[in-house]
Scaffold this motif. Sequence first.
Motif, PDB file in Angstrom:
ATOM      1  N   SER A  90       2.657   1.616  -3.380  1.00 36.08           N
ATOM      2  CA  SER A  90       1.733   2.026  -4.442  1.00 36.08           C
ATOM      3  C   SER A  90       1.434   3.517  -4.378  1.00 36.08           C
ATOM      4  CB  SER A  90       0.435   1.228  -4.353  1.00 36.08           C
ATOM      5  OG  SER A  90       0.691  -0.130  -4.632  1.00 36.08           O
ATOM      6  N   ARG A  91       1.454   4.073  -3.196  1.00 38.35           N
ATOM      7  CA  ARG A  91       1.217   5.519  -3.054  1.00 38.35           C
ATOM      8  C   ARG A  91       2.356   6.350  -3.635  1.00 38.35           C
ATOM      9  NH1 ARG A  91      -0.754   4.933   3.021  1.00 38.35           N
ATOM     10  NH2 ARG A  91      -2.844   4.191   2.570  1.00 38.35           N
ATOM     11  N   LEU A  92       3.508   5.707  -3.835  1.00 37.75           N
ATOM     12  CA  LEU A  92       4.676   6.418  -4.360  1.00 37.75           C
ATOM     13  C   LEU A  92       4.777   6.373  -5.886  1.00 37.75           C
ATOM     14  CD1 LEU A  92       7.386   5.295  -1.770  1.00 37.75           C
ATOM     15  CD2 LEU A  92       6.225   7.510  -1.907  1.00 37.75           C
ATOM     16  N   GLN A 108       6.712   8.821  -8.267  1.00 43.06           N
ATOM     17  CA  GLN A 108       7.799   9.473  -7.528  1.00 43.06           C
ATOM     18  C   GLN A 108       9.160   8.946  -7.994  1.00 43.06           C
ATOM     19  OE1 GLN A 108       7.342  11.969  -5.154  1.00 43.06           O
ATOM     20  NE2 GLN A 108       5.288  11.855  -6.024  1.00 43.06           N
ATOM     21  N   GLN A 164       0.835  -1.204   0.000  1.00 45.37           N
ATOM     22  CA  GLN A 164       0.000   0.000   0.000  1.00 45.37           C
ATOM     23  C   GLN A 164       0.873   1.258   0.000  1.00 45.37           C
ATOM     24  OE1 GLN A 164      -0.339  -2.641   1.958  1.00 45.37           O
ATOM     25  NE2 GLN A 164      -2.449  -3.326   1.905  1.00 45.37           N
ATOM     26  N   GLU A 165       1.907   1.251   0.853  1.00 43.53           N
ATOM     27  CA  GLU A 165       2.773   2.429   0.928  1.00 43.53           C
ATOM     28  C   GLU A 165       3.554   2.615  -0.366  1.00 43.53           C
ATOM     29  OE1 GLU A 165       2.721   4.759   3.350  1.00 43.53           O
ATOM     30  OE2 GLU A 165       1.050   3.563   4.079  1.00 43.53           O
TER      31      GLU A 165
END
Length: 176
Positions: free
Chosen positions: A34-36, A39, A31-32
């Motif tokens: 995928s949020r990037l 970036q 989850q973390e």
Amino acid sequence: MHSVIAKGARRLVLALGVAMLSACATLMPEQEGSRLVGQPQAAVQAMFGPPTDVFPLRDGTTRWIYSKQPMGQYAYGADFDRNGNLTAFRNMLSTPELYKAQVNTWTKRDVAEHFGMTRLPVSYFPRMRNEVWSYRFRHEDVWPSLFHFYFDDAGVLRRTQITPDPLYDPDERRLF
């Protein structure tokens, strides 16, 4: 005096925030990660640290592997485009990912690029003339298992096999 306490409180809140962010990356890496997406590599490394494996892929992109092997059951792949921006972050040792391996087509290089280097002992079966790489994973996200890749002497993948992970077999853990 009051400003010193306020500075200390701000530092404590900042430290707690960093610790909580680290805990999220540890407890929920997919989850973390995928949020990037979108970036740069620096943001991924700031979140997860240095990768265990780095592979420049044939199409000009790059894959970083964050392996939890040999005792863990996960290896996370961070894929970067040619500009170094994250395009995908996922568990490479999931059942659907492992089933992507192409028998009689993939080589050791393909397996390493997709799943990371094996961190379990490599076996060799002289009568079969096969080298075997094994990875721990949770089959169907439930059963502790080993996924085995069998390579011929030319390094071509010839078969795969799933077996129960003896590490989680109660009979194998008994102390004699």
